[in-house]
Write a protein that holds these residues in place. Structure first.
Motif, mmCIF file in Angstrom:
data_model
loop_
_atom_site.group_PDB
_atom_site.id
_atom_site.type_symbol
_atom_site.label_atom_id
_atom_site.label_comp_id
_atom_site.label_asym_id
_atom_site.label_seq_id
_atom_site.Cartn_x
_atom_site.Cartn_y
_atom_site.Cartn_z
ATOM 1 N N GLY A 1 0.792 -1.219 0.000
ATOM 2 C CA GLY A 1 0.000 0.000 0.000
ATOM 3 C C GLY A 1 0.825 1.269 0.000
ATOM 4 O O GLY A 1 0.273 2.366 -0.168
ATOM 5 N N ARG A 2 2.142 1.144 0.174
ATOM 6 C CA ARG A 2 3.045 2.303 0.155
ATOM 7 C C ARG A 2 3.914 2.356 -1.097
ATOM 8 O O ARG A 2 4.597 3.360 -1.333
ATOM 9 C CB ARG A 2 3.992 2.254 1.356
ATOM 10 N N ILE A 3 3.918 1.286 -1.898
ATOM 11 C CA ILE A 3 4.900 1.207 -2.979
ATOM 12 C C ILE A 3 4.684 2.289 -4.030
ATOM 13 O O ILE A 3 5.647 2.804 -4.616
ATOM 14 C CB ILE A 3 4.918 -0.204 -3.624
ATOM 15 N N GLN B 1 9.125 9.256 -4.101
ATOM 16 C CA GLN B 1 10.358 9.146 -3.330
ATOM 17 C C GLN B 1 11.456 8.375 -4.061
ATOM 18 O O GLN B 1 12.363 7.838 -3.440
ATOM 19 C CB GLN B 1 10.076 8.458 -1.987
ATOM 20 N N ALA B 2 11.365 8.338 -5.376
ATOM 21 C CA ALA B 2 12.309 7.525 -6.148
ATOM 22 C C ALA B 2 13.759 7.940 -5.910
ATOM 23 O O ALA B 2 14.668 7.097 -5.937
ATOM 24 C CB ALA B 2 11.973 7.609 -7.633
ATOM 25 N N GLU B 3 13.992 9.224 -5.675
ATOM 26 C CA GLU B 3 15.369 9.692 -5.501
ATOM 27 C C GLU B 3 15.976 9.246 -4.179
ATOM 28 O O GLU B 3 17.191 9.373 -3.973
ATOM 29 C CB GLU B 3 15.403 11.226 -5.586
ATOM 30 N N THR C 1 8.232 -0.565 -9.992
ATOM 31 C CA THR C 1 9.031 0.047 -11.047
ATOM 32 C C THR C 1 8.471 1.423 -11.401
ATOM 33 O O THR C 1 7.258 1.589 -11.528
ATOM 34 C CB THR C 1 9.028 -0.848 -12.303
ATOM 35 N N THR C 2 9.346 2.406 -11.559
ATOM 36 C CA THR C 2 8.903 3.747 -11.928
ATOM 37 C C THR C 2 8.548 3.789 -13.413
ATOM 38 O O THR C 2 8.877 2.882 -14.180
ATOM 39 C CB THR C 2 9.997 4.784 -11.654
#
Length: 434
Positions: A107-109, A116-118, A144-145
């Motif tokens: 639920g946070r991914i 927050q990818a950086e 995956t972004t």
């Protein structure tokens, strides 16, 4: 997902075979690819999780340390995921106090990949793209972004079933056969009706289910769209699926079917051995938790049946490496090994965590569990995993879900009207996500 019992019949033998295969595979791999960021010395890999992922209990840390004598694994965990996430956000903002490996709840991914990818390592730098074909597509893509960065490797998924106490059912004059029960509660109304029958003849101080919050959570896990649509729009307030799950849960509270226990609370943990509830909405990872709380005395008293209303998914997690980790390469090698098919199969047979690895799913198809009256857990959860919808994940899925289940707790514990509680839930969502 706590410790499993020592004698596990065919299921345990499958786990032993899987673990042996894992050891052979790992020995052949020779450990890390490329240069180590620890200059080849002794390394302590820190792992920070919520709840219990079962790695230590299943012997996987010990196996990995045996294969890699220079590695020591040190795990910390927080039982409540909400507390864990708040702490993680604080540490990510400050850049300090982060572990080499951080667990991320499903639920946070979306928050991680979209906002927050950086702050997390792109695991493709270490060869993660080579693993893509071994995971369920939905599990892989969620971590995956949009521009292809892999920020987490999938651990388990949460296909849903219903766990129940056969001894309590017998005392209340209800059938105990899992096939017959699946037929009687093929719908959620059927499940509530059986609950009313149970209440009429239930043993003292025993309710039909633990909480209406868990009922809501398992019902909403059967839906593709819950809190967000595919475009990223927040839709929970007008989503008929959310309304149905809310109204059904509120009805269960009105009918007095709940033990009014907040999940993960000390009182809830104690209730497993006290027989305070007869049914428990049960994603696969709950099996290990039941064993840990009910203990040896619960063996053979529990069984598992197909979930009312069709298949769904509740939970599942990822393992990620923060940018601020001290031992990034070693951390990646560890999570690569922990999420490999052999280890995921072992974890299911020993702890109940259903694999997200396609290879592991095939390995556990025939698994049974003597603790749960010999239930064919591989078939039950395997079928549920195949039939469950691919869910749309939103940035604040967990925040929305938490506010709704908190409001349902008001309904069952304080007698708040469903209308007032729903208004409180909406205000809570606004405050939580802005």
């Amino acid at each position: 997902m706590p410790t499993a019992r020592a004698a596990r019949g065919a299921a345990l033998r499958l786990g032993a075979v899987a673990l042996a295969g894992a050891l052979l595979a790992a020995c052949g791999s020779g450990g890390s690819d490329g240069a180590s960021d620890s200059a080849g010395g002794k390394v302590t890999i820190t792992v920070d999780l919520f709840g219990s992922f079962g790695y230590k209990e299943a012997g996987l840390y010990a196996a990995y340390e045996k294969l890699h004598p220079n590695i020591t694994i040190k795990q910390t965990d927080t039982e409540d995921e909400q507390d864990y996430w708040k702490s993680l956000q604080t540490r990510l903002a400050g850049g300090g106090g982060l572990a080499d490996v951080q667990g991320i709840e499903v639920g946070r991914i979306a928050s991680v990949t979209q906002q927050q990818a950086e702050k997390f390592e792109d695991l493709t730098k270490y060869g993660a793209n080579d693993l893509k074909g071994g995971f369920a597509e939905a599990k892989w893509s969620a971590g995956t972004t949009k521009d292809g960065k892999v920020l987490g490797l999938g651990t388990d998924v949460g296909p849903e079933a219903m766990c129940y106490r056969t001894d309590l059912f017998e005392q209340a004059g209800l059938p105990t056969d899992r096939t017959e029960l699946a037929r009687k509660w093929s719908t959620w109304e059927g499940y509530l009706e059986l609950g009313r029958q149970y209440k009429a003849k239930a043993p003292a101080k025993s309710a039909w289910l633990d909480s209406v919050g868990s009922l809501y959570t398992v019902m909403i896990g059967q839906e593709k769209e819950r809190y967000y649509d595919a475009s990223g729009k927040l839709i929970y307030a007008e989503n008929p699926a959310v309304k149905t799950a809310w109204e059904t849960s509120a009805q269960a509270a009105k009918d007095g079917l709940s033990a009014k226990l907040d999940q993960w609370s000390p009182q809830w943990n104690q209730a497993f051995s006290a027989g305070s509830f007869a049914t428990l909405p049960c994603p696969a990872w709950m099996l290990g938790y039941i064993k840990g709380q009910a203990g040896d005395a619960g063996k053979g008293k529990w069984d598992i049946a197909k979930l009312p209303g069709g298949a769904g998914n509740w939970g599942g997690s990822y393992l990620s490496v923060p940018r601020a980790a001290k031992h990034k390469k070693e951390a990646y090698e560890l999570i690569k090994w922990l999420t490999a098919p052999e280890q995921q199969a072992t974890l299911f047979t020993k702890q109940g965590n259903f694999p997200s690895s396609t290879g592991a799913i095939a390995q556990v198809a025939s698994a049974t569990d003597p603790y749960f009256s010999g239930a064919p857990i591989g078939q039950i959860f395997g079928d549920a995993a195949k039939q469950a919808p691919v869910q749309v994940l939103g940035v604040h899925d967990k925040n929305v879900a938490d506010q709704i289940t908190n409001a349902l707790s008001e309904v069952e514990r304080k007698g708040t009207s469903p209308e007032k509680a729903w208004s409180n839930a909406r205000k809570g969502v606004e405050n939580a996500i802005g």
